[in-house]
Write a protein that holds these residues in place. Structure first.
Motif, PDB file in Angstrom:
ATOM      1  N   GLY A 298      -0.916  46.253 -72.768  1.00 27.58           N
ATOM      2  CA  GLY A 298      -1.846  45.858 -73.809  1.00 27.58           C
ATOM      3  C   GLY A 298      -2.385  47.087 -74.516  1.00 27.58           C
ATOM      4  N   THR A 299      -3.326  46.864 -75.405  1.00 27.71           N
ATOM      5  CA  THR A 299      -3.977  47.960 -76.120  1.00 27.71           C
ATOM      6  C   THR A 299      -5.486  47.804 -76.010  1.00 27.71           C
ATOM      7  N   ALA A 300      -6.195  48.834 -76.388  1.00 26.72           N
ATOM      8  CA  ALA A 300      -7.653  48.797 -76.353  1.00 26.72           C
ATOM      9  C   ALA A 300      -8.214  47.749 -77.310  1.00 26.72           C
ATOM     10  N   LYS A 301      -7.388  47.303 -78.281  1.00 34.91           N
ATOM     11  CA  LYS A 301      -7.854  46.352 -79.288  1.00 34.91           C
ATOM     12  C   LYS A 301      -7.299  44.943 -79.078  1.00 34.91           C
ATOM     13  N   ASP A 302      -6.725  44.659 -77.905  1.00 39.36           N
ATOM     14  CA  ASP A 302      -6.186  43.320 -77.645  1.00 39.36           C
ATOM     15  C   ASP A 302      -7.204  42.229 -77.975  1.00 39.36           C
TER      16      ASP A 302
ATOM     17  N   GLY B 205      -7.862  37.714 -78.343  1.00 41.99           N
ATOM     18  CA  GLY B 205      -7.586  36.529 -77.553  1.00 41.99           C
ATOM     19  C   GLY B 205      -8.229  36.581 -76.183  1.00 41.99           C
ATOM     20  N   LEU B 206      -9.173  37.489 -75.997  1.00 38.98           N
ATOM     21  CA  LEU B 206      -9.888  37.672 -74.741  1.00 38.98           C
ATOM     22  C   LEU B 206     -11.377  37.448 -74.973  1.00 38.98           C
ATOM     23  N   VAL B 207     -12.145  37.396 -73.903  1.00 39.28           N
ATOM     24  CA  VAL B 207     -13.594  37.238 -74.052  1.00 39.28           C
ATOM     25  C   VAL B 207     -14.208  38.475 -74.719  1.00 39.28           C
ATOM     26  N   ALA B 208     -13.498  39.602 -74.666  1.00 41.78           N
ATOM     27  CA  ALA B 208     -13.858  40.828 -75.379  1.00 41.78           C
ATOM     28  C   ALA B 208     -12.600  41.680 -75.451  1.00 41.78           C
ATOM     29  N   THR B 209     -12.501  42.532 -76.444  1.00 43.05           N
ATOM     30  CA  THR B 209     -11.360  43.450 -76.436  1.00 43.05           C
ATOM     31  C   THR B 209     -11.528  44.394 -75.237  1.00 43.05           C
ATOM     32  N   PRO B 210     -10.451  44.986 -74.736  1.00 43.33           N
ATOM     33  CA  PRO B 210     -10.599  45.929 -73.631  1.00 43.33           C
ATOM     34  C   PRO B 210     -11.595  47.050 -73.922  1.00 43.33           C
ATOM     35  N   GLN B 211     -11.559  47.605 -75.137  1.00 45.54           N
ATOM     36  CA  GLN B 211     -12.493  48.675 -75.458  1.00 45.54           C
ATOM     37  C   GLN B 211     -13.929  48.183 -75.454  1.00 45.54           C
ATOM     38  N   GLN B 212     -14.150  46.997 -75.991  1.00 49.72           N
ATOM     39  CA  GLN B 212     -15.501  46.433 -75.961  1.00 49.72           C
ATOM     40  C   GLN B 212     -15.967  46.232 -74.523  1.00 49.72           C
ATOM     41  N   ALA B 213     -15.080  45.732 -73.672  1.00 52.31           N
ATOM     42  CA  ALA B 213     -15.435  45.481 -72.274  1.00 52.31           C
ATOM     43  C   ALA B 213     -15.866  46.765 -71.579  1.00 52.31           C
ATOM     44  N   VAL B 214     -15.128  47.845 -71.819  1.00 55.03           N
ATOM     45  CA  VAL B 214     -15.446  49.121 -71.179  1.00 55.03           C
ATOM     46  C   VAL B 214     -16.769  49.675 -71.706  1.00 55.03           C
ATOM     47  N   THR B 215     -16.950  49.622 -73.021  1.00 57.27           N
ATOM     48  CA  THR B 215     -18.190  50.115 -73.626  1.00 57.27           C
ATOM     49  C   THR B 215     -19.389  49.313 -73.142  1.00 57.27           C
ATOM     50  N   GLN B 216     -19.224  48.010 -73.051  1.00 60.95           N
ATOM     51  CA  GLN B 216     -20.313  47.158 -72.585  1.00 60.95           C
ATOM     52  C   GLN B 216     -20.612  47.388 -71.103  1.00 60.95           C
TER      53      GLN B 216
ATOM     54  N   VAL C 122      -4.068  49.563 -70.363  1.00 56.20           N
ATOM     55  CA  VAL C 122      -4.183  48.109 -70.329  1.00 56.20           C
ATOM     56  C   VAL C 122      -2.840  47.478 -69.963  1.00 56.20           C
ATOM     57  N   MET C 123      -2.876  46.494 -69.079  1.00 58.76           N
ATOM     58  CA  MET C 123      -1.681  45.730 -68.746  1.00 58.76           C
ATOM     59  C   MET C 123      -2.019  44.239 -68.883  1.00 58.76           C
ATOM     60  N   ARG C 124      -1.166  43.515 -69.620  1.00 60.88           N
ATOM     61  CA  ARG C 124      -1.397  42.093 -69.854  1.00 60.88           C
ATOM     62  C   ARG C 124      -0.888  41.278 -68.666  1.00 60.88           C
ATOM     63  N   SER C 125      -1.714  40.352 -68.202  1.00 60.16           N
ATOM     64  CA  SER C 125      -1.363  39.550 -67.032  1.00 60.16           C
ATOM     65  C   SER C 125      -0.704  38.240 -67.440  1.00 60.16           C
ATOM     66  N   SER C 126      -0.183  37.528 -66.455  1.00 60.91           N
ATOM     67  CA  SER C 126       0.517  36.271 -66.717  1.00 60.91           C
ATOM     68  C   SER C 126      -0.415  35.161 -67.169  1.00 60.91           C
TER      69      SER C 126
ATOM     70  N   ASP D 155      -6.336  40.565 -69.378  1.00 59.56           N
ATOM     71  CA  ASP D 155      -5.921  41.965 -69.321  1.00 59.56           C
ATOM     72  C   ASP D 155      -6.531  42.638 -68.099  1.00 59.56           C
ATOM     73  N   LEU D 156      -5.745  43.475 -67.433  1.00 57.28           N
ATOM     74  CA  LEU D 156      -6.274  44.381 -66.420  1.00 57.28           C
ATOM     75  C   LEU D 156      -6.447  45.728 -67.104  1.00 57.28           C
ATOM     76  N   VAL D 157      -7.666  46.217 -67.119  1.00 52.90           N
ATOM     77  CA  VAL D 157      -8.029  47.410 -67.887  1.00 52.90           C
ATOM     78  C   VAL D 157      -8.515  48.498 -66.938  1.00 52.90           C
ATOM     79  N   VAL D 158      -7.974  49.689 -67.086  1.00 58.89           N
ATOM     80  CA  VAL D 158      -8.438  50.843 -66.306  1.00 58.89           C
ATOM     81  C   VAL D 158      -8.890  51.899 -67.303  1.00 58.89           C
ATOM     82  N   ALA D 159     -10.120  52.379 -67.134  1.00 52.33           N
ATOM     83  CA  ALA D 159     -10.676  53.283 -68.135  1.00 52.33           C
ATOM     84  C   ALA D 159     -11.580  54.322 -67.492  1.00 52.33           C
ATOM     85  N   GLN D 160     -11.776  55.396 -68.229  1.00 53.97           N
ATOM     86  CA  GLN D 160     -12.661  56.472 -67.786  1.00 53.97           C
ATOM     87  C   GLN D 160     -14.027  56.325 -68.435  1.00 53.97           C
TER      88      GLN D 160
END
Length: 333
Positions: A175-179, A181-192, A249-253, A257-262
């Protein structure tokens, strides 16, 4: 993780591959391959095992020698900063922390089918020989002529439920940080999540996240240190900030998204009038070295956070499933 946090609280109170196709790891695109996904995994299960073994060989050699020389040959990103700190501390304390152990065996590898670079492999290890939790490894290949490096490691929380992924022979999608179709984009999730680490239940995003072990332990630590600070008229403050671009980011079945971030953080502790602020653990003492103490001490941390971001409409909350936290710099200011 509990043992390290407990010790800190107690103390506070008192190589690049050859530049040829044959020398590189993973699948090299054919001239006609221009699609985002190739339809087949980038590497086989056997190749993933060899890649992981080569990485761990370098890492374990550095551990044994207590030397960071050559570590960047097979490590990058937040994990390079974390392991450099861990080995630096071990040079003073005489031993690596048990949490640095990375099992050589795995329970699952998530291999993408993406045709471009950088590309990532997410691998979940077994528990350690002393029954520490499984590790989530993120191995990244930056380009077609470089080797995979260990970019991030997160220790999974006990009982954490990870999403499902396709088997290695089928392959997943990065996936990407801007995915969307989720409750939040991965980047938003990390920032939040960073905002929640800093502001706790008063964060405007608190209702979006499930409770998790990492936040529970940080809250306990902060409360314990605060009690000591108040007895000596001191103050403390922790700030957290997501690091731009440091996200995988890796998209699940199941559509999530499974997101790993610093997420980097700074813990500033100021002693009461006429007092000096001292390092709060053996790790901090090792990193501070022969520094001269003042009334204020600032400790910089690198935090690696693994989040599951569920699909929109699922009525699920974003959940942290693993984390790593390591001081990398201690300074008097």
């Amino acid at each position: 993780m509990t043992s390290r946090i407990t010790r800190i609280a107690a103390a506070a109170l008192a190589a690049v591959c050859m530049m040829t196709v044959a020398g590189c790891e993973g699948q090299i695109p054919q001239p006609a391959a221009s699609a985002e996904h190739t339809g087949k995994p980038d590497v086989t299960a056997a190749q993933e095992r060899r890649i992981r073994a080569k990485i761990l060989k370098i890492v374990n050699a550095a551990n044994d020698a207590k030397s960071v020389d050559g570590l960047d040959e097979r490590m990058s990103g937040p994990e390079l900063a974390i392991r450099t700190s861990e080995i630096t501390i071990a040079q003073t304390t005489g031993a690596l922390d048990a949490k640095t152990n990375i099992p050589s065996k795995m329970t699952q590898a998530v291999i993408p089918t993406d045709s471009g670079w950088p590309r990532s492999i997410f691998t979940i290890t077994t528990t350690t020989s002393d029954q520490q939790s499984q590790r989530l490894l993120v191995m990244v290949q930056d380009n077609a002529h470089s080797n995979y490096k260990l970019w991030g490691v997160a220790r999974l929380f006990q009982g954490a439920k990870l999403p499902k992924f396709p088997v290695t022979s089928i392959g997943a999608q990065m996936g990407t940080a801007k995915d969307t179709g989720l409750v939040a984009t991965p980047q938003q999730a990390v920032t939040q999540y960073a905002d929640m680490l800093q502001n706790g239940s008063s964060s405007p995003y608190a209702s979006k996240f499930a409770d998790d072990y990492f936040r529970q332990e940080l809250t306990k630590l902060s409360q314990t240190v605060q009690e000591g600070m108040e007895r000596n008229a001191g103050t403390q403050q922790q700030t957290f900030e997501a690091v731009n671009g440091q996200i995988k980011v890796m998209r699940s079945s199941d559509g999530g998204d499974l997101v790993v971030a610093q997420i980097n953080s700074e813990w500033t502790r100021q002693a009461g009038e006429g007092r000096e602020s001292q390092p709060a653990s053996d790790s901090e003492k090792a990193l501070f070295g022969n520094g001269t103490a003042t009334s204020t001490m600032k400790v910089t941390y690198v935090n690696v956070i693994a989040l599951y971001v569920p699909p929109a409409g699922s009525h699920q909350k974003i959940t942290a499933v693993g984390a790593e936290r390591q001081p990398v710099k201690v300074e008097a200011i």
